[in-house]
Design a protein around this motif. Structure first.
Motif, PDB file in Angstrom:
ATOM      1  N   VAL A  49      18.440  10.168   9.844  1.00 20.22           N
ATOM      2  CA  VAL A  49      19.204  10.213   8.584  1.00 20.22           C
ATOM      3  C   VAL A  49      18.334   9.697   7.434  1.00 20.22           C
ATOM      4  N   GLY A  50      17.655   8.571   7.665  1.00 20.54           N
ATOM      5  CA  GLY A  50      16.786   8.003   6.643  1.00 20.54           C
ATOM      6  C   GLY A  50      15.673   8.960   6.256  1.00 20.54           C
TER       7      GLY A  50
ATOM      8  N   VAL B 161      12.761   5.398  -2.361  1.00 19.48           N
ATOM      9  CA  VAL B 161      12.180   5.435  -1.011  1.00 19.48           C
ATOM     10  C   VAL B 161      12.057   4.025  -0.443  1.00 19.48           C
ATOM     11  N   GLN B 162      11.589   3.084  -1.242  1.00 17.77           N
ATOM     12  CA  GLN B 162      11.459   1.709  -0.769  1.00 17.77           C
ATOM     13  C   GLN B 162      12.821   1.101  -0.439  1.00 17.77           C
ATOM     14  N   ILE B 163      13.809   1.388  -1.262  1.00 20.54           N
ATOM     15  CA  ILE B 163      15.165   0.894  -0.999  1.00 20.54           C
ATOM     16  C   ILE B 163      15.717   1.507   0.285  1.00 20.54           C
ATOM     17  N   ILE B 164      15.517   2.812   0.464  1.00 15.56           N
ATOM     18  CA  ILE B 164      16.032   3.505   1.652  1.00 15.56           C
ATOM     19  C   ILE B 164      15.339   2.995   2.920  1.00 15.56           C
ATOM     20  N   TYR B 165      14.037   2.787   2.856  1.00 18.97           N
ATOM     21  CA  TYR B 165      13.311   2.229   3.997  1.00 18.97           C
ATOM     22  C   TYR B 165      13.945   0.902   4.438  1.00 18.97           C
ATOM     23  N   VAL B 166      14.211   0.044   3.462  1.00 23.52           N
ATOM     24  CA  VAL B 166      14.776  -1.268   3.760  1.00 23.52           C
ATOM     25  C   VAL B 166      16.199  -1.155   4.295  1.00 23.52           C
ATOM     26  N   LEU B 167      17.036  -0.351   3.641  1.00 15.24           N
ATOM     27  CA  LEU B 167      18.413  -0.163   4.095  1.00 15.24           C
ATOM     28  C   LEU B 167      18.446   0.451   5.494  1.00 15.24           C
TER      29      LEU B 167
ATOM     30  N   LYS C 105      16.354   0.091   7.831  1.00 19.05           N
ATOM     31  CA  LYS C 105      16.014  -0.925   8.842  1.00 19.05           C
ATOM     32  C   LYS C 105      17.218  -1.810   9.169  1.00 19.05           C
ATOM     33  N   PHE C 106      17.953  -2.226   8.122  1.00 15.96           N
ATOM     34  CA  PHE C 106      19.002  -3.215   8.329  1.00 15.96           C
ATOM     35  C   PHE C 106      20.361  -2.637   8.741  1.00 15.96           C
ATOM     36  N   ILE C 107      20.534  -1.315   8.601  1.00 12.97           N
ATOM     37  CA  ILE C 107      21.844  -0.760   8.987  1.00 12.97           C
ATOM     38  C   ILE C 107      21.772   0.086  10.243  1.00 12.97           C
ATOM     39  N   ARG C 108      20.570   0.305  10.792  1.00 15.24           N
ATOM     40  CA  ARG C 108      20.501   1.132  12.011  1.00 15.24           C
ATOM     41  C   ARG C 108      20.901   0.351  13.242  1.00 15.24           C
TER      42      ARG C 108
END
Length: 298
Positions: free
Chosen positions: A245-246, A287-293, A295-298
């Motif tokens: 999804v990411g 992209v940086q925000i999505i990478y971080v999100l 990681k923490f929501i998967r």
């Protein structure tokens, strides 16, 4: 009343000079990238380390920008975009700027060294390359953009190194993502500021002209940026992972930037270049925000 007024004006002048000489908006965007990299690399978030990284990162970028403006002060005076900067406008002396840059360098390396020596080393490398290689090359060759992309790509990976005290495939991938991204970003800027840059003799576009060759290379580097951005989904990048999804979301955002790169190729106008620049800023931030999100929501 006049004394109070003069004092207020003086304070505003100092604040304004500080913001300009350190390029506050740019520096804060670099700090944002470093924090994103840290959050990606950290198993547990240490807010003390995060604070050190933020301040250390700002000191290092602020120092680089101050050195750059000292070196280019005569050239800055020739361009509309930069003629009102503190040094060419006369609101700050070269000596004051050099003292600030030196203090920021020492503070930056010290603060980053407290995190770990590798973080300090990469921070020092970024200052050295920016001031000693990128800055003098800007009037010599378009390859300056390639050289400048190296220190410009360090912040994202710097955060990971700060979190792990390790340099491997993960921070290397973050580095490559931000490295390739800088070409369409800076060529877009170089396109719509081409006439102003020419006054100072800066060679920022790969062909030296606002032509088809520059537009084609902008598209190519945009494609490479998109490809690098989705590599983590394939499991080749160690602890740096990305869900399907990411990856789809990151890829879709990349297509938006690619659209504007293609529009630059078709229209070859300053408006199209400005739109690409804005799209590129939005791209790297999201992209940086999505990478971080991711990681923490998967």
């Amino acid at each position: 009343m006049s004394k109070v007024s003069n004092s207020s004006i003086a304070k505003l002048s100092v604040i304004s000079n500080f913001k300009e000489i350190t390029k506050m908006r740019l520096s804060l965007s670099v700090v944002f990238s470093s924090i994103a990299g840290y959050l990606l690399g950290a198993d547990e978030v240490n807010f003390y380390t995060l604070l050190l990284l933020a301040f250390g990162g700002y000191f290092m970028v602020g120092a680089s920008n101050a050195y750059n403006q000292i070196i280019e002060r005569d050239l800055d005076a020739l361009m509309e975009r930069t003629k009102n900067r503190p040094i060419p406008s006369g609101s700050m002396s070269v000596q004051s700027a050099f003292i600030l840059a030196t203090v920021f360098t020492v503070l930056g390396i010290t603060v980053l060294y407290i995190i770990n020596p590798q973080t300090a080393m990469f921070g020092a490398i970024s200052i050295f390359l920016y001031t000693s290689a990128y800055t003098p090359l800007k009037t010599k060759t378009p390859l300056s953009v390639f050289v400048g992309a190296i220190p410009g790509a360090i912040p994202f990976m710097l955060g990971w190194v700060a979190a792990t005290d390790d340099f491997g495939i993960e921070p290397g991938t973050l580095f490559m993502l931000q490295f390739f991204w800088q070409f369409p970003h800076f060529w877009a800027i170089g396109w719509f500021l081409h006439d102003d840059y020419q006054k100072a003799g800066f060679n920022m576009l790969p062909t030296g002209k606002r032509d088809k060759g520059t537009a084609v290379q902008t598209i190519l580097y945009t494609v490479w940026t998109i490809l690098v951005s989705i590599i983590p989904v394939f499991g080749f990048t160690g602890e740096l992972k990305l869900t399907i999804v990411g990856a789809v979301v990151v890829f879709a955002i990349g297509l938006v930037m690619l659209y504007y790169a293609i529009q630059l190729f078709k229209k070859k106008t300053t408006i199209a270049a400005r739109q690409l620049m804005l799209a590129s800023v939005l791209y790297i931030t999201l992209v940086q925000i999505i990478y971080v999100l991711d990681k923490f929501i998967r």
